[in-house]
Motif scaffolding. Structure first.
Motif, PDB file in Angstrom:
ATOM      1  N   LYS A  84      -4.281   2.894  -8.109  1.00  0.00           N
ATOM      2  CA  LYS A  84      -4.655   3.726  -6.964  1.00  0.00           C
ATOM      3  C   LYS A  84      -3.553   4.743  -6.697  1.00  0.00           C
ATOM      4  CE  LYS A  84      -6.275   1.956  -2.993  1.00  0.00           C
ATOM      5  NZ  LYS A  84      -6.232   1.178  -1.731  1.00  0.00           N
ATOM      6  N   LEU A  85      -3.939   5.992  -6.529  1.00  0.00           N
ATOM      7  CA  LEU A  85      -3.025   7.047  -6.118  1.00  0.00           C
ATOM      8  C   LEU A  85      -3.380   7.390  -4.674  1.00  0.00           C
ATOM      9  CD1 LEU A  85      -0.757   8.668  -7.460  1.00  0.00           C
ATOM     10  CD2 LEU A  85      -2.420  10.442  -7.943  1.00  0.00           C
ATOM     11  N   VAL A  95       2.767   1.847   3.601  1.00  0.00           N
ATOM     12  CA  VAL A  95       2.096   1.230   2.452  1.00  0.00           C
ATOM     13  C   VAL A  95       3.062   0.282   1.761  1.00  0.00           C
ATOM     14  CG1 VAL A  95       0.630   3.248   2.081  1.00  0.00           C
ATOM     15  CG2 VAL A  95       2.759   3.044   0.810  1.00  0.00           C
ATOM     16  N   GLY A  96       2.503  -0.626   0.979  1.00  0.00           N
ATOM     17  CA  GLY A  96       3.346  -1.499   0.186  1.00  0.00           C
ATOM     18  C   GLY A  96       2.533  -2.312  -0.789  1.00  0.00           C
ATOM     19  N   VAL A 114       2.655  11.276  -1.819  1.00  0.00           N
ATOM     20  CA  VAL A 114       1.810  10.547  -2.752  1.00  0.00           C
ATOM     21  C   VAL A 114       2.517   9.254  -3.119  1.00  0.00           C
ATOM     22  CG1 VAL A 114       0.754  10.594  -5.050  1.00  0.00           C
ATOM     23  CG2 VAL A 114       0.816  12.675  -3.666  1.00  0.00           C
ATOM     24  N   PHE A 115       1.750   8.162  -3.201  1.00  0.00           N
ATOM     25  CA  PHE A 115       2.272   6.838  -3.548  1.00  0.00           C
ATOM     26  C   PHE A 115       1.306   6.216  -4.547  1.00  0.00           C
ATOM     27  CE2 PHE A 115       2.899   2.250  -2.794  1.00  0.00           C
ATOM     28  CZ  PHE A 115       4.283   2.154  -2.684  1.00  0.00           C
ATOM     29  N   VAL A 116       1.812   5.542  -5.557  1.00  0.00           N
ATOM     30  CA  VAL A 116       0.948   4.905  -6.550  1.00  0.00           C
ATOM     31  C   VAL A 116       1.049   3.386  -6.436  1.00  0.00           C
ATOM     32  CG1 VAL A 116       2.662   4.925  -8.426  1.00  0.00           C
ATOM     33  CG2 VAL A 116       0.210   4.895  -8.967  1.00  0.00           C
ATOM     34  N   VAL A 117      -0.109   2.741  -6.555  1.00  0.00           N
ATOM     35  CA  VAL A 117      -0.180   1.279  -6.606  1.00  0.00           C
ATOM     36  C   VAL A 117      -0.754   0.920  -7.980  1.00  0.00           C
ATOM     37  CG1 VAL A 117      -1.190  -0.798  -5.613  1.00  0.00           C
ATOM     38  CG2 VAL A 117      -0.596   1.130  -4.126  1.00  0.00           C
TER      39      VAL A 117
END
Length: 171
Positions: A84-85, A95-96, A114-117
């Motif tokens: 997920k981006l 987020v985490g 932007v954060f990637v999971v």
């Protein structure tokens, strides 16, 4: 031994059952036009997964729009078939995710961050601001990333209580 999974590679430009009558409408998703609404402390989501948008079939991508009202939380969950981006349009989002070695990676995101999971990682998101809404776009590396909500799978299932008591440290 290691196993990998992903959407299958296309052998055509796109997947459609009726190429003769195909036009630009097939490649257009209008489901976000209506917007989203949620009450205080809630979240609202609209998806553009292959089930909502057939043009995504075989492309290995999908999209979602989410609004977090003040206090809104997306509890622990994971996506078994896609990374997920997260792109924050408006507001501040915490987020985490937890990796396979139980390390927590968390961040407070601002608009345009932007954060990637990575695929399969248990993660959460929450709006800690007591007054402002957060708007977020998610893109996924799968046309059907799936979602497994841990709270409903663990607490609302027929799982024996003894199995849950030790890892959750509950008596």
């Amino acid at each position: 031994m290691m196993a990998h999974g992903s959407d299958p590679e296309l052998t055509t430009d796109f997947v459609s059952t009726d190429i003769k009558t195909l036009d630009g409408n097939f490649f257009t998703f209008t489901g976000f036009r209506e917007g989203l609404s949620a009450g205080f402390g809630e979240t609202a989501t609209k998806t553009a997964f292959v089930s909502d948008f057939p043009a995504l079939q075989g492309l290995g991508i999908s999209y979602a729009l989410m609004h977090f009202q003040p206090g809104g939380i997306l509890a622990l969950h994971f996506h078994p078939r896609g990374s997920k981006l997260i792109y924050v349009i408006q507001g501040t989002l915490t987020v985490g995710f937890i990796d396979s070695k139980d390390k927590l990676f968390n961040q407070t995101l601002q608009a345009n961050d932007v954060f990637v999971v990575p695929r399969g990682m248990v993660h959460f998101m929450m709006n800690l601001d007591p007054q402002k809404e957060v708007k977020v776009i998610f893109s996924f590396s799968s046309a059907n990333p799936g979602i497994v909500n841990l709270s409903s799978k663990l607490l609302l299932s027929d799982m024996p209580q003894l199995v849950l008591q030790q890892p959750l440290n509950v008596v």
